[in-house]
Design a protein around this motif. Structure first.
Motif, PDB file in Angstrom:
ATOM      1  N   ALA A  89      31.093 -15.808  57.681  1.00 44.14           N
ATOM      2  CA  ALA A  89      32.541 -16.062  57.788  1.00 44.14           C
ATOM      3  C   ALA A  89      32.797 -17.564  57.648  1.00 44.14           C
ATOM      4  N   ASP A 111      36.714 -17.298  54.882  1.00 51.36           N
ATOM      5  CA  ASP A 111      37.363 -16.114  55.479  1.00 51.36           C
ATOM      6  C   ASP A 111      37.138 -16.142  56.997  1.00 51.36           C
ATOM      7  N   SER A 141      37.260 -13.274  59.739  1.00 52.14           N
ATOM      8  CA  SER A 141      36.292 -12.168  59.834  1.00 52.14           C
ATOM      9  C   SER A 141      35.050 -12.542  60.654  1.00 52.14           C
ATOM     10  N   LEU A 142      35.258 -13.270  61.752  1.00 51.44           N
ATOM     11  CA  LEU A 142      34.147 -13.677  62.613  1.00 51.44           C
ATOM     12  C   LEU A 142      33.366 -12.472  63.133  1.00 51.44           C
TER      13      LEU A 142
END
Ligand code: FAD
Length: 375
Positions: A128, A131, A134-135
């Motif tokens: 991630a 983005d 989206s951890l």
């Protein structure tokens, strides 16, 4: 000691500090891939580590214009020190100042301002990066504390820091992310070895690991689920400091190239008098002027309490690409000497590239700008 003062005196203080403590050591620190401990102490004493911290907590609470002048002057001499100062102030201290509880502020800010504590800010993960929403690193509340599991990558000063702001997923919804303050030595928290890099070598970059790491609820920053919004606001300020870092590197490279071009002779002429060289410098001088004005405007808006999402992305995008181009031109102007370490210009070339990647790549800045102008 640094103070709010839009005067040449303030800039002279920063220049003198850089000349005395940084310039003689730039190459040695780059080769060693680390800073000496005394540098943090001197930076702390001079006020460079508390520039975003209120006076009541030992900082100098500089306005953005003054703060960015300090980063520019330091980065003209060494990008690695500039990067460390920018991350410590804009990401770590600022996050605690803006969103921390009174207890957290009292506990961490005085040490961060003095340099007794180094700070790190951990958002990026192996899967991630751009983005960021989206951890995978997650935190689960067990009734008393939070249990963190996962990893982070590319964290500036992550191993040396005494306190790390960690962004972790705290629910299934996409934006359900929370910020935590994790102290060095906490069970289940560890750091990898410094990553070997193209540039910014003296400024440590590491991977962090969380293996059933227990963090007290009192170390949660703000409400659960607010971490992503906090991080985006922090990055709006951080990108202004990366603009200053970029401008400092660009100005430093430009000054070396200008000086060299005025002295070096070939074919019986100073090389600045060949238009191919002179026009590179006149174009850079113009672009530096434009970047400075953009930075000044973003700082003024930030100081007025306005949102700077668009301006931060625009000036970071413009200045970071300018730093890469300017350092590239400077190596070219110095010819073979530019390719050696003699004039340090190859270091500017290596350091500059980070500016188009850290705190959001140039492509991500363009996406942010596009989103803003679509509104
Ligand atoms: C020296 C260094 C220090 C750093 N310090 C920190 C730190 O202290 N804390 C922290 O949290 N992070 C830190 N970072 C991480 C940095 O912020 C990320 O590297 C950066 O955000 C990019 O993420 P990534 O490396 O995963 O690249 P990716 O996100 O995988 O991107 C790879 C390429 O794809 C492009 N791309 C991705 N998505 C899109 C899209 N939607 N549209 C167009 N192009 C796209 C990118 O622009 C890039 O060119 C640091 C990085 C470095 C190198």
């Amino acid at each position: 000691m640094l103070h709010n003062a839009h005067t040449q005196q303030f800039i002279d203080f920063c220049k003198q500090f850089a000349t005395k403590y940084i310039r003689p050591n730039v190459l040695a620190w780059d080769k060693a891939g680390a800073f000496p401990k005394w540098l943090y102490e001197e930076l702390g004493k001079a006020g460079f580590l508390g520039m975003q911290i209120p006076e009541e907590y030992g900082g100098t609470a500089l306005d953005y214009h003054t703060y960015t002048q300090a980063i520019i002057e330091i980065s003209k001499v060494c990008g690695s020190v500039g990067l460390f100062i920018a991350a410590h102030n804009s990401l770590v201290s600022r996050h605690i100042v803006q969103f921390g509880s009174d207890m957290q502020k009292a506990k961490y800010l005085p040490q961060l301002a003095s340099g007794e504590y180094l700070g790190a800010w951990a958002l990026t993960e192996p899967s991630a990066g751009s983005d960021a929403v989206s951890l995978q690193c997650n935190a689960v509340f067990d009734g008393n504390s939070w249990v963190l599991n996962g990893s982070k990558i590319f964290i500036t000063q992550g191993a040396s820091a005494q306190v790390v702001v960690v962004l972790a997923k705290t629910g299934n919804e996409k934006n359900n992310i929370t910020a935590f303050l994790v102290e060095k030595g906490t069970k289940g928290f560890s750091a990898g070895k410094p990553l070997d890099k193209l540039g910014m070598k003296a400024c440590e970059t590491v991977q962090l690991f969380f293996d059933n790491c227990i963090v007290p609820d009192s170390n949660r920053v703000g409400n659960a689920g607010e971490g992503f919004r906090q991080a985006m606001q922090i990055l709006d300020g951080g990108r202004i400091s990366i603009t200053a870092l970029s401008l400092g590197i660009a100005k430093g490279a430009y000054q070396i190239a200008l000086q060299y071009a005025k002295q070096r002779e070939q074919f019986g002429k100073k090389i600045i008098d060949f238009q191919a060289t002179g026009f590179k410098l006149s174009q850079t001088a113009t672009e530096l002027y434009a970047a400075e004005l953009m930075l000044k405007d973003a700082c003024a808006k930030k100081d007025a309490g306005l949102s700077t999402t668009k301006e931060s992305a625009m000036c970071k995008f413009f200045a970071s690409e300018l730093a890469v181009k300017t350092a590239n031109d400077a190596v070219q102007i110095l010819g073979g000497y530019g390719y050696t370490t003699d004039y340090l210009i190859e270091k500017y070339y290596r350091d500059a590239k980070l500016c188009t990647i850290g705190e959001g790549t140039s492509e991500i800045q363009q996406l942010i700008i596009l989103k803003e102008i679509w509104k």
